[in-house]
Design an enzyme around this catalytic site. Structure first.
Site, PDB file in Angstrom:
ATOM      1  N   ARG A   1       0.856  -1.194   0.000  1.00 37.38           N
ATOM      2  CA  ARG A   1       0.000   0.000   0.000  1.00 37.38           C
ATOM      3  C   ARG A   1       0.892   1.245   0.000  1.00 37.38           C
ATOM      4  NH1 ARG A   1      -2.742   3.086   4.744  1.00 37.38           N
ATOM      5  NH2 ARG A   1      -3.928   4.548   3.504  1.00 37.38           N
TER       6      ARG A   1
ATOM      7  N   HIS B   1      -3.159  10.862   0.740  1.00 38.99           N
ATOM      8  CA  HIS B   1      -2.661  10.669   2.100  1.00 38.99           C
ATOM      9  C   HIS B   1      -2.189  12.047   2.595  1.00 38.99           C
ATOM     10  CE1 HIS B   1      -1.188   7.315   4.927  1.00 38.99           C
ATOM     11  NE2 HIS B   1      -0.894   8.434   5.553  1.00 38.99           N
TER      12      HIS B   1
ATOM     13  N   GLU C   1      -7.652   8.177   6.178  1.00 37.61           N
ATOM     14  CA  GLU C   1      -7.998   8.761   7.477  1.00 37.61           C
ATOM     15  C   GLU C   1      -8.554  10.187   7.404  1.00 37.61           C
ATOM     16  OE1 GLU C   1      -4.627   8.463  10.098  1.00 37.61           O
ATOM     17  OE2 GLU C   1      -4.778   6.307  10.245  1.00 37.61           O
TER      18      GLU C   1
ATOM     19  N   ASN D   1      -7.484   1.507   9.732  1.00 36.93           N
ATOM     20  CA  ASN D   1      -6.199   1.685  10.408  1.00 36.93           C
ATOM     21  C   ASN D   1      -6.467   1.641  11.903  1.00 36.93           C
ATOM     22  OD1 ASN D   1      -5.189   2.125   7.874  1.00 36.93           O
ATOM     23  ND2 ASN D   1      -4.703   4.294   8.188  1.00 36.93           N
TER      24      ASN D   1
ATOM     25  N   TYR E   1      -4.629   1.702  15.714  1.00 35.53           N
ATOM     26  CA  TYR E   1      -3.452   1.876  16.566  1.00 35.53           C
ATOM     27  C   TYR E   1      -3.761   1.623  18.047  1.00 35.53           C
ATOM     28  CZ  TYR E   1      -0.852   3.320  12.524  1.00 35.53           C
ATOM     29  OH  TYR E   1      -0.229   3.305  11.299  1.00 35.53           O
TER      30      TYR E   1
ATOM     31  N   GLU F   1      -3.437  -0.261   8.027  1.00 32.65           N
ATOM     32  CA  GLU F   1      -2.278   0.166   8.827  1.00 32.65           C
ATOM     33  C   GLU F   1      -2.421  -0.387  10.234  1.00 32.65           C
ATOM     34  OE1 GLU F   1      -1.419   4.391   9.192  1.00 32.65           O
ATOM     35  OE2 GLU F   1      -1.825   4.705   7.056  1.00 32.65           O
TER      36      GLU F   1
HETATM   37  C1  FCB Z   1      -1.492   7.112  10.702  1.00 29.76           C
HETATM   38  C2  FCB Z   1      -1.093   7.701   9.367  1.00 29.76           C
HETATM   39  C3  FCB Z   1       0.274   7.269   8.904  1.00 29.76           C
HETATM   40  C4  FCB Z   1       1.267   7.185  10.025  1.00 29.76           C
HETATM   41  C5  FCB Z   1       0.715   6.402  11.195  1.00 29.76           C
HETATM   42  C6  FCB Z   1       1.682   6.250  12.346  1.00 29.76           C
HETATM   43  O1  FCB Z   1      -2.455   7.936  11.296  1.00 29.76           O
HETATM   44  O2  FCB Z   1      -2.032   7.338   8.369  1.00 29.76           O
HETATM   45  O3  FCB Z   1       0.684   8.136   7.868  1.00 29.76           O
HETATM   46  O4  FCB Z   1       1.689   8.444  10.389  1.00 29.76           O
HETATM   47  O5  FCB Z   1      -0.468   7.007  11.644  1.00 29.76           O
END
Ligand code: FCB
Length: 425
Positions: free
Chosen positions: A69, A113, A158, A280, A282, A341
């Site tokens: 990607r 992006h 995002e 994505n 985290y 992600e």
């Molecule tokens: C996400 C972004 C990516 C990167 C990660 C850590 O929010 O999409 O570009 O910065 O965080």
């Protein structure tokens, strides 16, 4: 076939910002403003991927990855955002796509992006409704060239993060501090998504998705005030960007004001059928009742978990929770999901921490699949250490270490672990 890849973004890795006709983007402008990026770092050179991409493709192939990607820099293709097309910009991505396919790596192309051409920001950026149409035109131009070889198209990355950091709080480009007045940015991005899906399909793109940043929302306690605050946060972070796309309507946004940018017919445009949903993930977010009248919630923070170098809590089961929640929330309207992600920042070549992170999140993904969620891909963020936005080069998310003085690439322990993992799956 399950897609195993890494994810990157143009401004974070390419460098070569003034080469081959590329026009300036909001990130060039922002990064060069004093005080915006830690230690004054910029993406001028980044990982020099614009010149070193053959080596980077070899690194992916040697790891056994079958997908990649990446994002296209809008201002390489259209230096002023619209109008004159820069053939050399398209040629770069054409070469990259061919090289990936020659190595049996499926290209997964993100159109946006966060690097809006500066000329379009000068026209109001995403606060200006016209940008949605320009985005769709750009999408069509890229797809005319590459739709025969790109496996997956991702419209936006995002839109929540771009709205909040870029336009509401100003910690990312374009650095605007509109707070809740930034809400039209959400609608114009979503409208741009819908229009882009139409122009991608018209240009022959077969598989299209959007990538949303999603978070499980945990109320700090089960008091009615905390529950209401958590619900408001869930609406802003998750549902605002997923409801209109999957079920064709906005959630109740009354806690934040009115979405007066919406015009008749917009929701039908936004709710284009999709082939997938990119997520994505985290970390979860813990929310309490507000202590000020600025926003209808407070971020209560999460304790009791390990944290990454960035300070983000590591909660692998949050990925399972998120996926299962999406499935119960949207039911049959939820298309197959790709984790576009997931990753952590951590220093050093012997990154046991990252191995544990990946191992934990892949187990959570498998658990979600066992609970019935249709997940079709996983993309680790990121292939290389890179320019981490406001943090500059301080946060190292790569499976491959980059020495930014020499541009030497050195696979970390996590890269070798993933290669081993893939050879057994
Ligand atoms: C996400 C972004 C990516 C990167 C990660 C850590 O929010 O999409 O570009 O910065 O965080």
């Amino acid at each position: 076939m399950f897609l195993w890849g890494t994810a990157t973004a143009a401004y974070q890795i390419e460098g070569a910002v003034a080469e081959d006709g590329r026009g300036p983007s909001i990130w060039d402008t922002f990064a060069h403003q004093p005080g915006k990026i830690r230690d004054g770092h910029t993406g001028d050179t980044a990982c020099d991927h614009y010149h070193r991409w053959p080596e980077d493709v070899e690194l992916m192939a040697a790891a056994g990855l079958n997908a990649y990607r990446f994002s296209v820099a809008w201002s390489r293709v259209l230096p002023a955002g619209r109008g004159q097309v820069n053939a050399k910009g398209l040629d770069f991505y054409d070469r990259l796509v061919d090289a990936l396919r020659a190595r049996d790596i499926a290209p997964v192309l993100t159109l946006y992006h966060w690097d809006l051409p500066q000329a379009l920001e000068d026209e109001g950026g995403w606060m200006n409704r016209d940008i949605s149409g320009y985005f769709a035109d750009y999408a069509g131009i890229v797809a005319e060239r590459l739709s025969d070889r790109v496996e997956w198209w991702i419209t936006l990355n995002e839109p929540f993060v771009h709205l909040v950091y870029g336009y509401a709080l100003g910690t990312h480009a374009p650095g605007r501090t509109l707070f809740l007045d930034a809400l039209p940015v959400a609608h114009h991005q979503l409208l741009g998504h819908g229009l882009a899906v139409q122009s991608l399909r018209a240009a022959g793109a077969e598989q299209v998705m959007i990538t949303n940043n999603c978070t499980p929302v945990w109320p700090a306690t089960d008091s009615p005030a905390d529950l209401a605050a958590a619900d408001a946060y869930d609406t802003l972070h998750n549902r605002l960007f997923t409801d209109p796309i999957l079920i064709g309507k906005y959630p109740d946004m009354s806690a934040f004001g009115t979405l007066d940018a919406v015009q008749d017919g917009d929701l039908a445009t936004i709710a284009q059928p999709l082939d997938g949903l990119g997520i994505n993930y985290y970390n979860p977010t813990r929310i309490a009742a507000p202590t000020t009248d600025l926003l209808p919630f407070d971020d209560a923070g999460i304790t009791g978990y390990p944290t990454t170098a960035f300070g983000w809590p590591v909660v692998p089961d949050g990925l399972r929770e998120l996926l299962v929640t999406l499935k119960s929330r949207y039911g049959p309207a939820l298309p197959p999901v790709h984790i576009t992600e997931n990753g952590c920042s951590h220093d050093g070549l012997d990154d046991r921490f990252r191995i544990d992170y990946l191992d934990g999140h892949l187990a959570a993904l498998a658990q979600a699949q066992a609970e019935g969620v249709d997940v079709r891909g996983y993309f680790a963020w990121s292939l290389l250490d890179n320019f981490e936005w406001a943090e500059g080069y301080h946060q190292r998310f790569g499976l491959v270490h980059v020495d930014f003085a020499t541009q030497a690439r050195t696979p970390k322990a996590s890269y070798h672990w993933l290669r081993q993992h893939l050879s057994q799956h």
